[in-house]
Enzyme design. Structure first.
Site, PDB file in Angstrom:
ATOM      1  CG  PHE A  10       0.916  -3.046   3.982  1.00  0.00           C
ATOM      2  CD1 PHE A  10       2.563  -2.143   4.254  1.00  0.00           C
ATOM      3  CD2 PHE A  10       0.337  -3.145   5.212  1.00  0.00           C
ATOM      4  CE1 PHE A  10       2.657  -1.498   4.982  1.00  0.00           C
ATOM      5  CE2 PHE A  10       0.861  -2.138   6.075  1.00  0.00           C
ATOM      6  CZ  PHE A  10       1.893  -1.475   6.396  1.00  0.00           C
ATOM      7  CG  ASP A  31      -5.028   0.532   1.669  1.00  0.00           C
ATOM      8  OD1 ASP A  31      -4.752   1.289   1.516  1.00  0.00           O
ATOM      9  OD2 ASP A  31      -4.918  -0.760   2.714  1.00  0.00           O
ATOM     10  CE1 TYR A  74       0.271   5.977   8.952  1.00  0.00           C
ATOM     11  CE2 TYR A  74      -1.723   5.371  10.368  1.00  0.00           C
ATOM     12  CZ  TYR A  74      -0.387   4.742   9.265  1.00  0.00           C
ATOM     13  OH  TYR A  74      -0.423   3.625   9.724  1.00  0.00           O
ATOM     14  CE  LYS A  75       1.128   4.359   5.603  1.00  0.00           C
ATOM     15  NZ  LYS A  75       0.328   3.207   5.121  1.00  0.00           N
ATOM     16  NE  ARG A 119       9.029   2.669   2.605  1.00  0.00           N
ATOM     17  CZ  ARG A 119       7.832   2.784   2.206  1.00  0.00           C
ATOM     18  NH1 ARG A 119       6.142   2.263   1.734  1.00  0.00           N
ATOM     19  NH2 ARG A 119       7.488   3.062   4.028  1.00  0.00           N
TER      20      ARG A 119
HETATM   21  C1  LIG Z   1       0.736   1.924   5.866  1.00  0.00           C
HETATM   22  C2  LIG Z   1      -0.810   1.627   5.350  1.00  0.00           C
HETATM   23  C3  LIG Z   1      -1.688   0.455   5.954  1.00  0.00           C
HETATM   24  C4  LIG Z   1      -1.727   1.357   7.584  1.00  0.00           C
HETATM   25  O1  LIG Z   1      -1.922   0.537   8.669  1.00  0.00           O
HETATM   26  P1  LIG Z   1      -2.730   0.967   9.650  1.00  0.00           P
HETATM   27  O2  LIG Z   1      -3.847   0.274  10.425  1.00  0.00           O
HETATM   28  O3  LIG Z   1      -2.809   2.378   9.874  1.00  0.00           O
HETATM   29  O4  LIG Z   1      -1.738   1.049  11.107  1.00  0.00           O
HETATM   30  C5  LIG Z   1      -2.272  -0.505   5.798  1.00  0.00           C
HETATM   31  N1  LIG Z   1      -2.256  -0.697   4.710  1.00  0.00           N
HETATM   32  C6  LIG Z   1      -1.079  -0.608   3.770  1.00  0.00           C
HETATM   33  C7  LIG Z   1      -1.945  -0.368   1.977  1.00  0.00           C
HETATM   34  C8  LIG Z   1      -0.534   0.666   3.696  1.00  0.00           C
HETATM   35  O5  LIG Z   1       0.383   1.335   2.904  1.00  0.00           O
END
Ligand SMILES: *Cc1c(COP(=O)(O)O)cnc(C)c1O
Length: 412
Positions: free
Chosen positions: A128, A198, A223-224, A371
């Site tokens: 990410f 992560d 939040y996911k 997705r």
């Molecule tokens: C959604 C997501 C994030 C989100 O990062 P925030 O700091 O909460 O905005 C980070 N890493 C991954 C792999 C994600 O999927």
């Protein structure tokens, strides 16, 4: 609608009837007539959350005023313990803090500093982007640290004794590919590196067993699939035996052993609490804490089973239809896939927008990925069926070329 198609939907209704998680959907408030397949981006609203938010505002804050801190102070660990159960961690190994990228900066810095003499953070080119930005920020802050990025398949070979930390995201946000956490963690350990995972796209939907896999440190988002609401705080995991050996690089009074002594010298609270820095946003933290009760009584194995059933059905229905220009971008074997299915289409943006007009919510990731996230707590098999029917209509009609669907919004 042909008889075949009708019987297919009936089969999906039967799958829902036999689904041991069927009633869990009632723990959520979902708008009527919407097929919501973006729970991998923002989880739906658990029914209990609005009441909890109102109570925190009007009772705990409004009436309890500053006395509310008696109750709020321990919430980061209490909520962390609820998450621990979903990721194969024990009580006292998870704390809810910050947001993901910030928690990652702290956790990754701690990991690199726990391996003095080693100057490499190894990660995947497909990670990410925010994780990659954070890793390079950590490298610059520490100085003389290099972020080495390689293709996922090249990771075992790129691991050597210069690597302090292997940083990987368990489920790829683009393709939904599930990395082999036990094998890669073991590979990191075999060269003396720490494994930092992560869990953003896995916590709450995929079997994660931090303890069995020997994971060292991890972060994840609230939040996911955990449904904590927009901007919910993140969580950090540090394995118990490692806790005395790693240090929060951003000390603050919330991680102090005795914050209300107002001692001028920092003394860590120790344990997972030591990774807290500053005053938590109690409204957001309370929403996440309440949202996690939607997992009450469910095993992660049952959740994963439902998730596999949904993604398998989605792919099977698409394979039967062979829709023009659509290709599966996710791994075909369910054992290599998270709770998400991605499809490639040259006009993917238009496809997602046209689906949205038909009340099927997915999302688009450049250059060409559509997705679809299947949150096992509230997505039904009939939703999968209805989404595929709408997708077929969009593709056959070439609606995705319609200029109504061509304009990029700020958030996709
Ligand atoms: C959604 C997501 C994030 C989100 O990062 P925030 O700091 O909460 O905005 C980070 N890493 C991954 C792999 C994600 O999927």
């Amino acid at each position: 609608v042909t008889a075949d198609r009708r019987s297919e939907r009936v089969r999906c209704e039967r799958l829902d009837r036999d689904d041991p998680l069927a009633t869990v959907r009632e723990r959520f408030l979902l708008p009527e007539g919407v097929v919501y397949l973006a729970g991998n981006s923002l989880g739906a609203l658990p029914r209990a959350v609005p009441g909890r938010l109102a109570a925190v505002a009007t009772e705990e804050w409004g009436k309890g005023l500053v006395g509310g801190w008696e109750r709020w102070m321990s919430l980061p660990e209490e909520t962390g313990d609820k998450i621990a159960r979903l990721i194969g961690a024990g009580d006292g190994e998870v704390v809810v803090i910050d947001s993901t990228t910030i928690a990652l900066v702290k956790i990754l810095t701690a990991a690199v500093r726990a391996r003095p003499g080693r100057r490499v953070v190894l990660t995947s080119t497909t990670n990410f982007p925010s994780d990659l930005y954070a890793a390079s920020g950590v490298a610059r802050l520490l100085g003389d640290v290099e972020v080495r990025t390689v293709e996922p398949l090249g990771i075992p070979e790129a691991l050597d004794e210069s690597v302090a930390a292997l940083l990987l995201t368990h489920v790829d946000f683009r393709t939904g590919e599930l990395f082999d956490m036990p094998v890669l963690t073991k590979a990191a350990h075999s060269v003396g590196a720490l494994a930092v995972w992560d869990l953003c796209h896995s916590a709450g939907a995929v079997i994660v067993d931090c303890e069995a896999a020997g994971v060292d440190l991890a972060v994840g988002c609230g939040y996911k699939y955990l449904n904590g609401g927009p901007g919910a705080p993140a969580f950090a995991y540090v394995r118990r035996d490692l806790q005395p050996l790693v240090e929060n690089p951003m000390p603050g009074w919330l991680g102090h052993a005795s914050p209300f002594d107002f001692d001028v010298v920092f003394r860590t609270a120790g344990g997972i609490r030591g990774f807290a820095t500053s005053t938590p946003a109690i409204l957001g933290l309370s929403a996440l804490d309440s949202a996690l009760d939607a997992f009450d009584g469910l095993t992660i194995e049952a959740i994963r089973q439902k998730s596999v059933s949904l993604t398998e059905l989605f792919i099977a229905l698409l394979e039967e239809r062979q829709l023009a220009g659509l290709q599966l971008a996710s791994p075909r074997p369910s054992s290599q896939r998270g709770s998400q299915v991605s499809l490639r289409h040259a006009e993917g943006y238009g496809v997602i927008e046209a689906l949205l007009a038909r009340r099927v919510v997915g999302d688009f990731r450049p250059p060409d990925l559509c997705r679809f996230g299947f949150s096992p707590l509230y997505v039904r098999h009939v939703d999968v069926y209805d989404a595929v029917e709408q997708l077929e209509a969009v593709i056959e009609s070439k609606e995705y070329l319609d200029e109504r669907f061509g304009r990029r919004r700020k958030v996709t």
